[in-house]
Design a protein around this motif. Structure first.
Motif, mmCIF file in Angstrom:
data_model
loop_
_atom_site.group_PDB
_atom_site.id
_atom_site.type_symbol
_atom_site.label_atom_id
_atom_site.label_comp_id
_atom_site.label_asym_id
_atom_site.label_seq_id
_atom_site.Cartn_x
_atom_site.Cartn_y
_atom_site.Cartn_z
ATOM 1 N N ASP A 275 -75.365 48.221 4.238
ATOM 2 C CA ASP A 275 -74.788 47.025 3.622
ATOM 3 C C ASP A 275 -73.797 46.345 4.568
ATOM 4 N N LEU A 276 -73.034 47.134 5.307
ATOM 5 C CA LEU A 276 -72.090 46.567 6.266
ATOM 6 C C LEU A 276 -72.824 45.877 7.420
ATOM 7 N N ALA A 277 -73.953 46.449 7.833
ATOM 8 C CA ALA A 277 -74.757 45.813 8.883
ATOM 9 C C ALA A 277 -75.260 44.451 8.407
ATOM 10 N N ARG A 278 -75.682 44.391 7.148
ATOM 11 C CA ARG A 278 -76.120 43.115 6.573
ATOM 12 C C ARG A 278 -74.968 42.113 6.565
ATOM 13 N N ALA A 279 -73.776 42.573 6.206
ATOM 14 C CA ALA A 279 -72.609 41.694 6.158
ATOM 15 C C ALA A 279 -72.291 41.132 7.543
ATOM 16 N N ARG A 280 -72.395 41.957 8.569
ATOM 17 C CA ARG A 280 -72.124 41.469 9.930
ATOM 18 C C ARG A 280 -73.147 40.413 10.337
#
Length: 252
Positions: free
Chosen positions: A182-187
């Motif tokens: 999810d954090l990768a998507r946010a970046r």
């Protein structure tokens, strides 16, 4: 009481008893929480009241005093961050009619860090939220929290993931793999989202501001009802507001 404990440590133990759940506390309860002798505690309470750090509340209770609030307002989180952010938050609220949250990353270590809310705007039509000014929420289940996490480097995240990810709702991400994805998507997107991960029916969209000298990491976000959660419409407004706020803070 710990041997050799100074007055400041005792004061901090007393002040540390106050919380959102217990904003007004009796001397008896304070004695139970702190372990201080009755005579020592009463002398300390008398001094704190005289200095305005505590006040007497209803029902023989003590509450946080106006002097402590006054001192807190001298923090850069108030004088610099919140005052600069307010016009941007107002514009975001006027454009959406939704809850606007301003939060910073706070904690002695990554494992103990949380999102500390330093600004909040809401209206009669806004969905109720658990956040409050001066309150804290976990990073992994809030929009502002995820935005802050997505902006951390790998050594910081490695330490953060040493602590368990507590489940707040059935939708909370509680594994490192799921949260990292999810954090990768946010970046990639430039903003973070949550869907009913802190409160059922609530969706959040938030963006980190990036580094601002003299201030902790900051994120700005919206919390909306699931039925009104138009990510394509809301995300660009949140991202632009965060960029504008960062610009003004760097000039301040």
């Amino acid at each position: 009481m710990t041997d050799g404990e100074g007055v400041l440590e005792r004061v901090l133990r007393v002040l540390g008893c106050f919380s959102e759940d217990e904003p007004a506390i009796t001397a008896t309860t304070l004695a139970q929480h702190t372990g201080l002798a009755s005579s020592t505690l009463h002398r300390l309470l008398a001094t704190l009241v005289a200095e305005g750090l505590l006040s007497r509340g209803p029902g023989h209770t003590y509450v946080i005093g106006s002097r402590l609030w006054e001192l807190g307002e001298l923090s850069p989180l108030s004088l610099r961050l919140r005052e600069t952010a307010l016009p941007h938050m107002v514009r975001l609220y006027e454009a959406t009619g939704e809850n606007v949250h301003l939060a910073v990353l706070d904690g002695a270590t990554p494992e103990a860090s949380s999102a500390l809310y330093v600004g909040r705007l809401t209206g009669r039509q806004s969905i109720p939220t658990l956040s409050r000014m001066g309150g804290r929420n976990p990073l992994h289940v809030t929009g502002v929290g995820k935005a802050l996490l997505a902006d951390r480097d790998e050594p910081w995240l490695e330490r953060y993931f040493r602590a368990p990810l507590v489940r707040e709702t059935v939708h909370s991400l509680t594994t490192e793999a799921a949260l990292r994805a999810d954090l990768a998507r946010a970046r990639t997107l430039g903003y973070a989202t949550t869907r009913e991960e802190m409160t059922l029916g609530n969706v959040s969209v938030a963006a980190a501001l990036g580094r601002v000298d003299g201030l902790p990491p900051i994120a700005l976000g919206l919390v909306v009802h699931l039925e009104r959660a138009d990510e394509r419409r809301l995300a660009p407004m949140v991202v632009q507001a965060a960029k504008d706020l960062r610009h003004d803070l760097r000039k301040a």
